[in-house]
Write an enzyme that holds these catalytic residues in place. Structure first.
Site, PDB file in Angstrom:
ATOM      1  N   SER A 288       0.829  -1.207   0.000  1.00 20.43           N
ATOM      2  CA  SER A 288       0.000   0.000   0.000  1.00 20.43           C
ATOM      3  C   SER A 288       0.863   1.256   0.000  1.00 20.43           C
ATOM      4  O   SER A 288       1.955   1.270   0.548  1.00 20.43           O
ATOM      5  CB  SER A 288      -0.904   0.036   1.233  1.00 20.43           C
ATOM      6  OG  SER A 288      -1.615   1.262   1.241  1.00 20.43           O
ATOM      7  N   LYS A 343      -4.522  -6.915   3.183  1.00 22.42           N
ATOM      8  CA  LYS A 343      -4.470  -5.761   2.259  1.00 22.42           C
ATOM      9  C   LYS A 343      -5.883  -5.458   1.748  1.00 22.42           C
ATOM     10  O   LYS A 343      -6.273  -4.301   1.602  1.00 22.42           O
ATOM     11  CB  LYS A 343      -3.516  -6.040   1.091  1.00 22.42           C
ATOM     12  CG  LYS A 343      -3.521  -4.936   0.024  1.00 22.42           C
ATOM     13  CD  LYS A 343      -3.113  -3.607   0.596  1.00 22.42           C
ATOM     14  CE  LYS A 343      -3.195  -2.362  -0.229  1.00 22.42           C
ATOM     15  NZ  LYS A 343      -3.750  -2.226  -1.482  1.00 22.42           N
ATOM     16  N   HIS A 346      -7.606  -3.698   4.444  1.00 21.09           N
ATOM     17  CA  HIS A 346      -7.030  -2.339   4.441  1.00 21.09           C
ATOM     18  C   HIS A 346      -7.806  -1.479   3.444  1.00 21.09           C
ATOM     19  O   HIS A 346      -8.206  -0.345   3.737  1.00 21.09           O
ATOM     20  CB  HIS A 346      -5.542  -2.415   4.070  1.00 21.09           C
ATOM     21  CG  HIS A 346      -4.914  -1.112   3.678  1.00 21.09           C
ATOM     22  ND1 HIS A 346      -5.156  -0.507   2.466  1.00 21.09           N
ATOM     23  CD2 HIS A 346      -4.062  -0.288   4.327  1.00 21.09           C
ATOM     24  CE1 HIS A 346      -4.483   0.628   2.394  1.00 21.09           C
ATOM     25  NE2 HIS A 346      -3.807   0.782   3.511  1.00 21.09           N
ATOM     26  N   ASN A 347      -8.023  -2.026   2.262  1.00 19.72           N
ATOM     27  CA  ASN A 347      -8.737  -1.265   1.237  1.00 19.72           C
ATOM     28  C   ASN A 347     -10.195  -1.034   1.618  1.00 19.72           C
ATOM     29  O   ASN A 347     -10.760   0.016   1.318  1.00 19.72           O
ATOM     30  CB  ASN A 347      -8.650  -1.974  -0.113  1.00 19.72           C
ATOM     31  CG  ASN A 347      -7.299  -1.760  -0.772  1.00 19.72           C
ATOM     32  OD1 ASN A 347      -6.319  -1.453  -0.088  1.00 19.72           O
ATOM     33  ND2 ASN A 347      -7.222  -1.918  -2.077  1.00 19.72           N
ATOM     34  N   GLU A 350     -10.152   1.677   3.868  1.00 22.36           N
ATOM     35  CA  GLU A 350      -9.840   2.854   3.017  1.00 22.36           C
ATOM     36  C   GLU A 350     -11.116   3.380   2.328  1.00 22.36           C
ATOM     37  O   GLU A 350     -11.361   4.588   2.286  1.00 22.36           O
ATOM     38  CB  GLU A 350      -8.799   2.402   1.986  1.00 22.36           C
ATOM     39  CG  GLU A 350      -8.477   3.346   0.849  1.00 22.36           C
ATOM     40  CD  GLU A 350      -7.552   2.678  -0.175  1.00 22.36           C
ATOM     41  OE1 GLU A 350      -6.430   2.289   0.184  1.00 22.36           O
ATOM     42  OE2 GLU A 350      -7.963   2.519  -1.348  1.00 22.36           O
TER      43      GLU A 350
HETATM   44  C1  6PG Z   1      -3.188   1.367  -1.647  1.00 19.40           C
HETATM   45  C2  6PG Z   1      -4.449   1.490  -2.468  1.00 19.40           C
HETATM   46  C3  6PG Z   1      -4.232   0.861  -3.805  1.00 19.40           C
HETATM   47  C4  6PG Z   1      -5.220   1.283  -4.866  1.00 19.40           C
HETATM   48  C5  6PG Z   1      -6.557   0.603  -4.750  1.00 19.40           C
HETATM   49  C6  6PG Z   1      -7.709   1.475  -5.083  1.00 19.40           C
HETATM   50  O1  6PG Z   1      -3.292   0.835  -0.560  1.00 19.40           O
HETATM   51  O2  6PG Z   1      -2.143   1.826  -2.108  1.00 19.40           O
HETATM   52  O3  6PG Z   1      -5.495   0.843  -1.828  1.00 19.40           O
HETATM   53  O4  6PG Z   1      -4.128  -0.516  -3.609  1.00 19.40           O
HETATM   54  O5  6PG Z   1      -5.333   2.643  -4.914  1.00 19.40           O
HETATM   55  O6  6PG Z   1      -6.516  -0.420  -5.686  1.00 19.40           O
HETATM   56  O7  6PG Z   1      -8.809   0.666  -5.141  1.00 19.40           O
HETATM   57  P1  6PG Z   1     -10.136   1.056  -5.899  1.00 19.40           P
HETATM   58  O8  6PG Z   1      -9.758   1.294  -7.344  1.00 19.40           O
HETATM   59  O9  6PG Z   1     -10.992  -0.133  -5.717  1.00 19.40           O
HETATM   60  O10 6PG Z   1     -10.636   2.296  -5.257  1.00 19.40           O
END
Ligand code: 6PG
Length: 620
Positions: A288, A343, A346-347, A350
């Site tokens: 990430s 991860k 985590h997303n 996010e």
């Molecule tokens: C990170 C982000 C990265 C990416 C995601 C966005 O931790 O660096 O999460 O992995 O920006 O893939 O996901 P979406 O396109 O589903 O918003």
């Protein structure tokens, strides 16, 4: 390294001459008491060896900053090698001289005036733990050929390979090179679309001067020292399997593939098992931090076999972001697809953090603030509630294009690449109510129906009536409240997966590696590191309980005002709705149980008895 009689001193001497670096025979560095013990014919134990191995490690440390050196030592056990390579894992290379028992006995007995006690040799073979991360040399080659092979491996080959030079692949490559690693770079050749990507990239950055660029898979793989360590930085999905099949014919037993993309954790387990059947190690590593994080220090979540992690640890931990104690934001997560699972969550967290900021923006905009004014309000929140996502939101809101703000010109349809979707599926499968992640995902899906929304707004929405009767302080507190619930739900999901899949995940370590480098780093995450040392459940922590109680009146006010004024705040409202359900001693699920029993004889338990027995009623 290798057992007695394998030719370590001869080869070490020869190699040091060819490389023009000093040579040291480990046996010359025993402390006095070991020499006395050995002279009495007594075998050394691990305790005796410890000080000696530490001395050799100091010797290596001293020379590593200069031209380097050759040290020979039997180093038969992995733990001896761990001591010998302390703090120099990334600058040292093991060379394992390998021969059969018969071969070595015969050799020694042929040496003039030499006789090898075969029991002694046998005991060495018994304790030998063959290293996986070494250049393995067959001693039946001539000394000159052996030196040639070693020189080639050491001087011409690289330590780590990057497969796929998209945005993230490029940034990670530069990060590795900046940390002093010699790397190989690969990007495929697609006529007139992707040509000379690796060569051009190498030529663009001076830190890549020692990197080797390729667009041919065989040459790329052959350029790497054994066991090969290759990080795949290609799009998640079917392409990973294609790449694995493309690489397989050129790989050797013990090589390591690391998938650094956002792959589905179930797929990672399948790939792990498939590659295991081919004696290739597989690590699924969540990474990430986006482009900048990858370059300056991402947060890395590697999962797979623990023994395999040892070999890639020096590289991943060197390039990872550092926490406030200067420890790497990278740690071994657990077996199977656990790295990609965390991860994924985590997303999910996010998604919610982003959605909450979007809802705050909606409210502040409704209150009549311009993007700049909203940025100023959010700026004042940094003091108590800072996070990476808050900071970037402030920057985004200030960005102008001409006389208008750029944010006003961006189409309000949110995309996604799948991780929020998988987190929602997992939370449903594992029976964990991570309702905010689901709600943030569905908010994105709802946004996507732009045309239908426009039509519905004309037909169904009421005109905006009044300003909301809330203060900016109410809003900040509502935001803080919802973030706590989000983190509770996200970590609860991870904890449940840890139990259900036997992953033994460490929530405190996980929050620690999320305190820097990653998208969800925040002040709150720093607080969680110590909280998760004493509990796996945020809602049992007294400090958190106290905070929720203080913040609750504000979230109730904000949510009710928004609902009355038809403002969509799905995540803020979900946070209070969840807590209202969760902190209710008596829920309405008794009625659900009665309904299930009525139409399907699904039975129910009773409050007025302790037996836990299930009952069925003939309702009519
Ligand atoms: C990170 C982000 C990265 C990416 C995601 C966005 O931790 O660096 O999460 O992995 O920006 O893939 O996901 P979406 O396109 O589903 O918003």
């Amino acid at each position: 390294m290798g057992v007695s009689g394998v030719g370590k001193s001869t080869m070490g001497n020869l190699l040091s001459k060819k490389l023009n670096i000093p040579f040291f025979d480990g046996d010359d560095y025993h402390p006095e008491r070991n020499i006395i013990k050995m002279s009495k014919g007594k075998a050394l134990d691990d305790n005796d060896r410890k000080e000696w191995l530490q001395t050799l490690n100091k010797l290596a440390l001293k020379h590593v900053t200069n031209k380097g050196c050759v040290i020979v030592c039997s180093a038969l056990k992995a733990k001896y090698r761990d001591i010998l390579s302390t703090k120099i894992q990334q600058n040292s290379k093991w060379i394992f001289l390998h021969g059969s028992f018969e071969q070595i006995t015969e050799r020694i007995n042929n040496r003039e005036g030499h006789f090898m006690n075969s029991n002694l040799l046998k005991s060495q073979f018994d304790i030998l733990e063959e290293p996986e991360n070494a250049i393995k040399i067959d001693i039946s080659l001539t000394p000159n050929d052996i030196v040639k092979v070693i020189k080639k491996e050491l001087l011409e080959k690289t330590a780590f390979g990057l497969f796929g030079l998209g945005v993230m692949g490029k940034s990670l490559s530069r990060n590795l090179a900046n940390k002093g690693f010699k790397i190989s770079l690969f990007n495929r050749h697609v006529a007139e679309q992707e040509e000379n990507i690796a060569v051009n990239f190498k030529n663009e950055f001076k830190e890549l001067s020692t990197a080797l660029p390729f667009d041919n898979i065989a040459s790329f793989v052959n350029s790497l020292q054994a066991p090969r360590k290759i990080m795949l930085m290609v799009n998640a999905g079917k392409i990973i399997d294609t790449v694995i099949e493309d690489l397989l014919p050129f790989l050797s037993e013990g090589d390591i593939l690391i998938d650094g993309g956002n792959s589905n954790y179930n797929k990672t387990k399948e790939r792990f098992d498939y590659l295991k059947s081919k004696n290739i190690h597989f690590i699924g590593a969540g990474v990430s931090g986006g482009e900048e994080g990858a370059l300056k220090g991402p947060s890395i979540m590697p999962g797979g076999a623990k023994e395999t992690y040892k070999y890639i640890k020096p590289y991943l931990e060197a390039i990872a972001a550092k926490d406030k104690n200067n420890l790497p934001c990278c740690t071994y997560i657990g077996t199977e697809g656990s790295g990609h699972f965390v991860k994924m969550v985590h997303n999910g967290i996010e998604y919610v953090e982003m959605q909450l900021l979007a809802e705050i923006y909606t409210i502040l905009k409704y209150q009549g603030n311009s993007p700049d004014e909203i940025a100023t309000i959010l700026e004042s929140w940094k003091e108590t509630t800072n996070s990476y996502l808050l900071e970037i939101t402030i920057n985004i809101l200030r960005k102008k294009e001409g006389t208008d703000w750029l944010v006003n010109k961006i189409m309000d349809k949110a995309g996604n690449k799948g991780t929020g979707n998988w987190t929602t599926i997992s939370t449903a499968e594992l029976g964990v109510p991570s309702t905010m992640i689901a709600s943030a995902l569905f908010a994105r899906y709802t946004s996507f129906y732009k045309d239908e929304r426009v039509a519905a707004s004309k037909k169904i929405s009421s005109e905006a009536s009044s300003k909301l009767n809330i203060t900016n302080d109410n809003l900040l507190k509502a935001y803080q409240f919802a973030r706590i619930i989000n983190h509770y739900q996200g970590f609860k999901l991870i904890n449940q997966a840890s139990i259900s899949y036997n992953w033994d995940l460490n929530l405190s370590e996980l929050s620690r590696i999320w305190t820097n480098g990653c998208i969800i780093k925040s002040d709150l995450m720093v607080e969680l590191v110590s909280i998760f040392k004493t509990t796996d459940n945020l809602l049992t922590d007294n400090l958190i309980i106290q905070q929720l109680k203080t913040l609750k009146p504000s979230v109730k006010k904000v949510v009710s005002e928004c609902v009355l004024n038809e403002l969509a705040i799905p995540n803020l409202s979900e946070s209070i709705n969840f807590l209202n359900s969760f902190a209710a001693a008596n829920s309405s699920a008794n009625l659900i149980q009665a309904q299930r029993d009525y139409f399907g004889a699904h039975t129910y338990q009773r409050n007025d008895e302790d037996s836990g027995k299930f009952h069925h009623t003939k309702w009519i």
